[in-house]
Structure formats: structure tokens, C-alpha cells
Write a protein that holds these residues in place. Structure first.
Motif, PDB file in Angstrom:
ATOM      1  N   TYR A 167       0.789  -1.219   0.000  1.00 25.65           N
ATOM      2  CA  TYR A 167       0.000   0.000   0.000  1.00 25.65           C
ATOM      3  C   TYR A 167       0.830   1.282   0.000  1.00 25.65           C
ATOM      4  CZ  TYR A 167      -3.991  -3.017   0.754  1.00 25.65           C
ATOM      5  OH  TYR A 167      -4.953  -3.971   0.602  1.00 25.65           O
ATOM      6  N   SER A 168       2.141   1.188   0.109  1.00 23.60           N
ATOM      7  CA  SER A 168       2.951   2.411   0.109  1.00 23.60           C
ATOM      8  C   SER A 168       2.815   3.220  -1.187  1.00 23.60           C
ATOM      9  CB  SER A 168       4.411   2.098   0.401  1.00 23.60           C
ATOM     10  OG  SER A 168       4.975   1.304  -0.604  1.00 23.60           O
ATOM     11  N   PRO A 169       2.662   2.599  -2.369  1.00 23.32           N
ATOM     12  CA  PRO A 169       2.470   3.416  -3.574  1.00 23.32           C
ATOM     13  C   PRO A 169       1.192   4.251  -3.547  1.00 23.32           C
ATOM     14  CG  PRO A 169       3.113   1.189  -4.187  1.00 23.32           C
ATOM     15  CD  PRO A 169       2.816   1.171  -2.723  1.00 23.32           C
ATOM     16  N   LYS A 170       0.223   3.862  -2.721  1.00 18.60           N
ATOM     17  CA  LYS A 170      -1.031   4.608  -2.610  1.00 18.60           C
ATOM     18  C   LYS A 170      -1.001   5.586  -1.438  1.00 18.60           C
ATOM     19  CE  LYS A 170      -3.742   0.850  -4.518  1.00 18.60           C
ATOM     20  NZ  LYS A 170      -4.879  -0.050  -4.324  1.00 18.60           N
ATOM     21  N   ALA A 171       0.169   5.782  -0.843  1.00 20.84           N
ATOM     22  CA  ALA A 171       0.352   6.692   0.302  1.00 20.84           C
ATOM     23  C   ALA A 171      -0.463   6.258   1.509  1.00 20.84           C
ATOM     24  CB  ALA A 171       0.042   8.127  -0.080  1.00 20.84           C
ATOM     25  N   ILE A 172      -0.601   4.957   1.686  1.00 21.39           N
ATOM     26  CA  ILE A 172      -1.287   4.409   2.856  1.00 21.39           C
ATOM     27  C   ILE A 172      -0.233   3.773   3.743  1.00 21.39           C
ATOM     28  CG2 ILE A 172      -2.992   2.765   3.694  1.00 21.39           C
ATOM     29  CD1 ILE A 172      -4.402   3.061   0.954  1.00 21.39           C
ATOM     30  N   ARG A 173      -0.089   4.313   4.950  1.00 20.68           N
ATOM     31  CA  ARG A 173       0.871   3.762   5.907  1.00 20.68           C
ATOM     32  C   ARG A 173       0.244   2.590   6.644  1.00 20.68           C
ATOM     33  NH1 ARG A 173       1.606   6.876  10.136  1.00 20.68           N
ATOM     34  NH2 ARG A 173      -0.228   8.103   9.656  1.00 20.68           N
TER      35      ARG A 173
END
Length: 76
Positions: A52-58
Motif C-alpha cells: 500500500y505504500s504506492p497509494k500513500a497508505i501507511r
């Protein structure tokens, strides 16, 4: 697990917090099923952070430890 939506510069960022345990990071006597479950959650959290890091979700986990309360002396 499915996370819907995305966070871009115009939207607020998103985060997922899983509740793990120190039992999932190191072994304790008599806790095999619980420790295995929490270890699996730690692995899932790491993988979700990558996915999920590419979607800016930590994605993070907190891992509380044992509370040394007199009632629970047999645990430690």
C-alpha cells in the motif's frame, strides 16, 4: 484485506494500525497458538506496508508487552 480509495496530494493520507504483541516477536512458554497468530499479523503488516505504500497508505503495528501485575505472576 482490501483497502478502497487512495490518498493523493489533495486528499488526506490514510493509515492502518494493527494490534500485534511482543508474543509475536519472541516466544513465551505455553503460548504457541497466540504467538503464531501474532507473528502472522506482524508478517501481514509488513507485506501490507509494501503493497500500500504506492497509494500513500501507511501500515503499522503496535506490539504491547506483558503488564507485570501481581495477579499475573504465573505468566512471567
Amino acid at each position: 484485506m482490501h483497502v478502497q480509495g487512495s490518498a493523493d496530494r489533495n486528499e488526506r493520507s490514510a493509515s492502518i494500525v494493527n494490534i500485534a504483541s511482543t508474543f509475536g516477536l519472541m516466544g513465551y512458554p505455553g503460548s504457541s497458538p497466540y504467538a503464531a497468530t501474532k507473528a502472522g499479523l506482524v508478517g501481514l503488516t509488513r507485506q501490507m506496508a509494501i503493497d500500500y505504500s504506492p497509494k500513500a497508505i501507511r501500515v503499522n503495528a503496535v506490539a504491547p508487552g506483558i503488564d507485570r501485575h501481581p495477579v499475573d505472576r504465573r505468566t512471567y
